[in-house]
Motif scaffolding. Sequence first.
Motif, short mmCIF file in Angstrom:
data_model
loop_
_atom_site.label_atom_id
_atom_site.label_comp_id
_atom_site.label_asym_id
_atom_site.label_seq_id
_atom_site.Cartn_x
_atom_site.Cartn_y
_atom_site.Cartn_z
N GLY A 104 0.83 -1.20 0.00
CA GLY A 104 0.00 0.00 0.00
C GLY A 104 0.86 1.25 0.00
N VAL A 105 0.39 2.24 -0.71
CA VAL A 105 1.11 3.51 -0.79
C VAL A 105 0.09 4.61 -0.51
CG1 VAL A 105 2.19 5.10 -2.43
CG2 VAL A 105 2.82 2.68 -2.45
N SER A 106 0.49 5.63 0.21
CA SER A 106 -0.41 6.76 0.42
C SER A 106 -0.76 7.39 -0.93
CB SER A 106 0.26 7.80 1.31
OG SER A 106 -0.35 9.06 1.09
N SER A 107 -2.05 7.56 -1.18
CA SER A 107 -2.46 8.20 -2.43
C SER A 107 -1.95 9.63 -2.49
CB SER A 107 -3.99 8.17 -2.57
OG SER A 107 -4.45 6.85 -2.68
N LEU A 108 -1.90 10.29 -1.34
CA LEU A 108 -1.39 11.66 -1.31
C LEU A 108 0.09 11.70 -1.65
CD1 LEU A 108 -3.11 13.24 1.83
CD2 LEU A 108 -3.29 14.07 -0.53
N GLU A 109 0.83 10.74 -1.09
CA GLU A 109 2.27 10.72 -1.39
C GLU A 109 2.49 10.46 -2.88
OE1 GLU A 109 4.72 8.16 1.01
OE2 GLU A 109 6.56 8.82 -0.01
N ALA A 110 1.68 9.56 -3.44
CA ALA A 110 1.81 9.27 -4.87
C ALA A 110 1.50 10.51 -5.70
CB ALA A 110 0.89 8.12 -5.26
N LEU A 111 0.48 11.25 -5.28
CA LEU A 111 0.12 12.48 -5.98
C LEU A 111 1.29 13.48 -5.94
CD1 LEU A 111 -2.26 14.00 -7.38
CD2 LEU A 111 -2.97 14.79 -5.11
N ALA A 112 1.90 13.59 -4.76
CA ALA A 112 3.02 14.51 -4.58
C ALA A 112 4.25 14.05 -5.38
CB ALA A 112 3.37 14.61 -3.09
N TYR A 113 4.51 12.75 -5.32
CA TYR A 113 5.69 12.19 -5.98
C TYR A 113 5.59 12.35 -7.50
CZ TYR A 113 9.64 8.89 -6.36
OH TYR A 113 10.85 8.30 -6.59
N GLY A 114 4.39 12.06 -8.02
CA GLY A 114 4.15 12.22 -9.45
C GLY A 114 4.34 13.68 -9.87
N ALA A 115 3.84 14.59 -9.04
CA ALA A 115 3.97 16.02 -9.34
C ALA A 115 5.43 16.45 -9.33
CB ALA A 115 3.17 16.84 -8.33
N TRP A 116 6.17 15.96 -8.34
CA TRP A 116 7.60 16.29 -8.22
C TRP A 116 8.38 15.85 -9.46
CZ3 TRP A 116 11.25 19.19 -6.80
CH2 TRP A 116 12.57 18.75 -6.61
N GLN A 117 8.05 14.67 -9.95
CA GLN A 117 8.72 14.21 -11.16
C GLN A 117 8.39 15.11 -12.34
OE1 GLN A 117 7.42 10.11 -11.10
NE2 GLN A 117 9.48 9.47 -10.56
#
Lengths: 264, 351
Positions: A104-117
């Motif tokens: 499981g991954v935090s959906s918020l973290e994924a949103l942030a990580y994708g944005a950072w990339q």
Amino acid sequence: MKRYEKKSDDSSVTVLSFDTSTAAFTAAIVRDGILIDSIISFTERNHSVRILSEIKELLSRNGLQGTDLDAVAVGQGPGSYTGVRIAVTAAKTLAWAWSKPLIGVSSLEALAYGAWQGLQEANEDMAQDRDTWIIPLMDARRGQVYTSRFTTDHCGKWEAVDGDGIRLIVDWAKRIEEEATLESQVAAIWFVGETAPHQATIELAEQSGARLRIMACDMNAAAVGQLAELRFRRGERDDIHTFVPNYTQITEAEAKLLAASRGE
Amino acid sequence: MSDMNSSTGPSSDSDYLLLAIETSCDETSVALVRNGREVLSNIISSQIETHKKFGGVVPEIASRKHVESITIIIEQALREAGVSLPDIDAVAVTQGPGLIGALLVGVVAAKSLSLALDVPLIGTHHIAGHIYANHLVGDIIYPAIALVVSGGHTEIVLLEEEGKFRIIGRTRDDAVGEAYDKVARALHFPYPGGPYVDKLAQEATEEVVLPRAWLEPDSYDFSFSGLKSAVLSEINRSRMKGESPDFSALARGFQQSVIDVVTTKAIRAAKEFGVRQMLLCGGVAANRGLRDRLSSLCEEAGLPLLIPTNKLCTDNAAMIAAAADLKYRRGQFSSLDLKAEPILSLEDWSV
Ligand SMILES: [Zn+2]
């Protein structure tokens, strides 16, 4: 009890990832940190309808079967309660039926990580030696957002500053602005994700100090898969049976009952 | 999925194993059933203790509980049946009607299993499940009348032949189980209060006679909201007079009115349509008073009566397998895009 199959070449890791916490249905196949293929769709409001046929299509067009995967990764929320439950239920059941680890991954973290990339690719004017704060937002109605805060730099740092929670955007934006003003190490602050409903509030929070920047972006399952792979390589696994969405709050009925029991 | 819709379905005489999932309300249930009739396991995880303190089922909490238990219950059902995943030939799931958030968990889990195991999927109607629970306890002779009584449903269904459903009567307001729960609350019983009312009515020595809602002379429909109001106004009337209401006489009066109307209409329907069997089903079929009255009326009319065991009357996945068997034997499968439907027509679900 189930045993996870050991693959012969254990250096390569293939992850199937998906997320339904927002208006987007997104699924991806990530191998060794690299996006192999992905799907993103906004057509169905009800993600439960297409989720399994989209996953089936994604696997088959890449010549993959469940047995070829090393892990099933899922956005655990927060987000739409019903939405998160759809992906989490699918992930639990698929991982269990395929005998694959669930991550499981935090959906918020994924949103942030994708944005950072995305920001790095766009080569935004970021200082090389200072930090950037990434603040993911998902609208949670009534002036509230699901949000958290990450600090990152160009040397690969990626750390959570604040955990996932539901917060009033007006207070949250103000707090970020104040803290950034005092923190000289922070060069840039980015509010990312579902920013549109909160743009005015964020702009109002900007006083004299730090500049609050805004970038609207959608959830991308590639980021779910990449973050999951990091967890996977650290040997972390979630227990399939006890895995549940991160709702960040109890239900209204429970809150009322709790208030009543306190005599409120 | 077009390959699944082909007419070359499995032949009816071959052995097959069905895994069924039911999550339409507050029970997480998974069953393994061989050939549509032989129940190898039927695990029912009830959330009743959780919902009790709220005085009724809270949909969001029900959905959360289903996610918490779904894979645990699937695993338990397989273990108890002594079978493993590759043995499964098809997956059935309650598609509707029910609480949408609750249905979604079962539907997504079933679709995930269908994909992972590469077996057909069968979206199943919850009421068809209640009716075909009877097929797990006996042979159904057609044409038959099914009297469906549960917390959410009160219907008289005509089955002219196997798998063909025609609703000839339904409630216009509360379902029987709903009326029971509301009356139980007025009589100060905890949720769910139906069984307490049944017990109190059985033990009563007095009866406050309450009205019967027959509706139009030729109608097979029901209405219970007036009866519920009658109970409440009787309680108020006693209190106004400074007396304490006779709860047991009221429970009996309520129960007698309900049973009188539903059994009389069911028997009249049986006679009008010349059926050869009566089927009683749904959660309220566990009601002692109802069972006894319908049994004696059927006996008088020379009509064979089937009633599932109590466990098979409440929401459970074995009954979903029993109904899904109708579709399996005809090769009528659902696509992977199966959609949970809070409202779903029983007649349209016919084979
Ligand atoms: Zn039911």
